[in-house]
Design a protein around this motif. Structure first.
Motif, short mmCIF file in Angstrom:
data_model
loop_
_atom_site.label_atom_id
_atom_site.label_comp_id
_atom_site.label_asym_id
_atom_site.label_seq_id
_atom_site.Cartn_x
_atom_site.Cartn_y
_atom_site.Cartn_z
N ALA A 222 0.84 -1.20 0.00
CA ALA A 222 0.00 0.00 0.00
C ALA A 222 0.88 1.25 0.00
O ALA A 222 2.00 1.25 0.51
CB ALA A 222 -0.92 0.01 1.22
N VAL A 223 0.35 2.32 -0.56
CA VAL A 223 1.07 3.59 -0.66
C VAL A 223 0.50 4.58 0.35
O VAL A 223 -0.72 4.70 0.50
CB VAL A 223 0.96 4.17 -2.09
N GLY B 231 8.33 13.69 13.84
CA GLY B 231 7.95 12.39 14.36
C GLY B 231 7.37 11.49 13.29
O GLY B 231 7.67 10.28 13.25
N TYR B 232 6.57 12.05 12.40
CA TYR B 232 6.00 11.28 11.29
C TYR B 232 7.10 10.80 10.36
O TYR B 232 7.16 9.62 9.99
CB TYR B 232 4.98 12.13 10.52
N LEU B 233 7.99 11.72 9.99
CA LEU B 233 9.07 11.36 9.06
C LEU B 233 10.01 10.31 9.66
O LEU B 233 10.41 9.37 8.98
CB LEU B 233 9.85 12.61 8.66
N ASP B 234 10.35 10.46 10.93
CA ASP B 234 11.20 9.47 11.58
C ASP B 234 10.54 8.10 11.57
O ASP B 234 11.21 7.08 11.37
CB ASP B 234 11.49 9.89 13.03
N TYR B 235 9.25 8.08 11.78
CA TYR B 235 8.53 6.81 11.86
C TYR B 235 8.49 6.09 10.51
O TYR B 235 8.83 4.90 10.43
CB TYR B 235 7.10 7.07 12.36
N VAL B 236 8.09 6.79 9.44
CA VAL B 236 7.95 6.10 8.15
C VAL B 236 9.31 5.83 7.49
O VAL B 236 9.41 4.95 6.62
CB VAL B 236 7.04 6.89 7.17
N ARG B 237 10.35 6.54 7.91
CA ARG B 237 11.68 6.32 7.34
C ARG B 237 12.47 5.27 8.10
O ARG B 237 13.61 4.96 7.72
CB ARG B 237 12.45 7.64 7.29
N ASN B 238 11.88 4.71 9.13
CA ASN B 238 12.52 3.65 9.90
C ASN B 238 12.02 2.30 9.38
O ASN B 238 10.86 1.94 9.62
CB ASN B 238 12.19 3.80 11.38
N PRO B 239 12.85 1.53 8.68
CA PRO B 239 12.40 0.24 8.12
C PRO B 239 11.82 -0.71 9.15
O PRO B 239 11.01 -1.58 8.81
CB PRO B 239 13.68 -0.32 7.49
N ALA B 240 12.22 -0.56 10.40
CA ALA B 240 11.72 -1.45 11.45
C ALA B 240 10.21 -1.30 11.65
O ALA B 240 9.56 -2.21 12.19
CB ALA B 240 12.45 -1.17 12.76
N ASN B 241 9.66 -0.18 11.21
CA ASN B 241 8.23 0.05 11.36
C ASN B 241 7.42 -0.50 10.18
O ASN B 241 6.19 -0.34 10.14
CB ASN B 241 7.95 1.54 11.54
N GLU C 150 6.01 13.46 0.92
CA GLU C 150 6.68 12.22 1.28
C GLU C 150 5.95 11.03 0.65
O GLU C 150 4.72 10.94 0.69
CB GLU C 150 6.70 12.05 2.80
N PHE C 151 6.74 10.12 0.06
CA PHE C 151 6.21 8.93 -0.61
C PHE C 151 6.62 7.71 0.18
O PHE C 151 7.81 7.46 0.38
CB PHE C 151 6.77 8.86 -2.04
N THR C 152 5.65 6.93 0.63
CA THR C 152 5.90 5.82 1.53
C THR C 152 5.18 4.57 1.02
O THR C 152 4.04 4.65 0.56
CB THR C 152 5.39 6.14 2.94
N VAL C 153 5.86 3.42 1.12
CA VAL C 153 5.26 2.15 0.73
C VAL C 153 5.33 1.19 1.92
O VAL C 153 6.35 1.12 2.61
CB VAL C 153 5.99 1.54 -0.50
N VAL C 154 4.24 0.46 2.13
CA VAL C 154 4.18 -0.52 3.21
C VAL C 154 4.94 -1.78 2.78
O VAL C 154 4.65 -2.35 1.72
CB VAL C 154 2.72 -0.89 3.53
N THR C 155 5.89 -2.22 3.59
CA THR C 155 6.71 -3.38 3.24
C THR C 155 6.41 -4.61 4.11
O THR C 155 6.88 -5.70 3.80
CB THR C 155 8.21 -3.05 3.38
N ARG C 156 5.66 -4.45 5.16
CA ARG C 156 5.44 -5.58 6.08
C ARG C 156 4.42 -6.55 5.50
O ARG C 156 3.66 -6.23 4.60
CB ARG C 156 4.97 -5.05 7.44
#
Length: 231
Positions: free
Chosen positions: A188-189, A199-209, A225-231
């Motif tokens: 998902a995007v 806080g938002y940027l730190d969260y989505v840029r941390n692969p552990a999340n 900011e462009f974010t993709v769900v990897t889990r």
């Protein structure tokens, strides 16, 4: 882009972008002037805005009830492209405003063969205008705009989510993301418009999340900011 470029949708979007430019010209001009006088950078101005939002975001956005605060045509077409490319059929939007971004996303849903978009908007007058604009574009059947605080209206989105657009109060990006996080499907995007909150940027840029994320080079200076769900 058959729906997006069709006469009805294209005409509505063209008029809305013109109306938005006229309605927001004074606000944008005043904001730029204030920044120039204070010597603040965009990031500094955003940080001040986020601090004010944390105190009372409802009051702040009530003051923008007549402003569109909309996406640009370039970003709108990007929204359409991402929704088409990802074959999204369930979309959530935080910060509907007058419905410009909603029309771009709903047009993608139509061309994807159908689907459902859940939007949230705090201001009742904006909800009414957004619904009217979607009706004029012939896309109202695809959209459910929920009136009220997104922390309540988006608490239950009723199913999986393929695309999430964050375009409301900056300070709420992370809380809204966490509210919907369990519904986000792998791949998902998540798109953060004006994503300046650290806080938002730190969260989505941390692969552990469970995300991979990077700044989006569209509409330079707007902090997309462009974010993709990897889990």
């Amino acid at each position: 882009m058959k729906t997006l470029s069709s006469g009805r949708v294209a005409q509505v979007l063209d008029k809305l972008h013109q109306d938005a430019e006229a309605a927001d010209r004074e606000y944008v001009g005043a904001t730029i002037t204030a920044m120039e006088r204070s010597g603040a950078t965009l990031e500094q101005a955003a940080a001040e805005m986020i601090a004010e939002e944390r105190m009372n975001y409802r009051a702040i956005y009530h003051g923008y009830a007549d402003n569109f605060l909309n996406v640009s045509p370039t970003y709108g077409r990007f929204l359409y492209m991402i929704a088409r490319a990802s074959k999204a059929t369930r979309i959530v939007e935080f910060g509907t405003s007058m419905g410009i971004s909603t029309i771009y996303l709903a047009a993608a849903l139509r061309d994807n063969g159908g689907g459902h978009l859940i939007g949230s908007e705090l201001e009742p007058a904006k909800v009414a205008r957004a619904r009217a604009n979607l009706d004029a574009a012939g896309l109202a059947d695809l959209v459910d705009i929920r009136e009220g605080d997104a922390l309540e209206t988006l608490r239950d989105v009723g199913g999986e989510v393929h695309l999430l657009l964050l375009d409301g109060a900056f300070a709420l990006y992370l809380p809204i993301l966490k509210l919907i996080e369990a519904r986000l499907q792998p791949g998902a995007v998540v798109l953060g418009e004006n994503a300046f909150e650290p806080g938002y940027l730190d969260y989505v840029r941390n692969p552990a999340n469970g995300y991979v994320s990077r700044p989006l080079p569209l509409d330079q200076g707007r902090g997309n900011e462009f974010t993709v769900v990897t889990r």
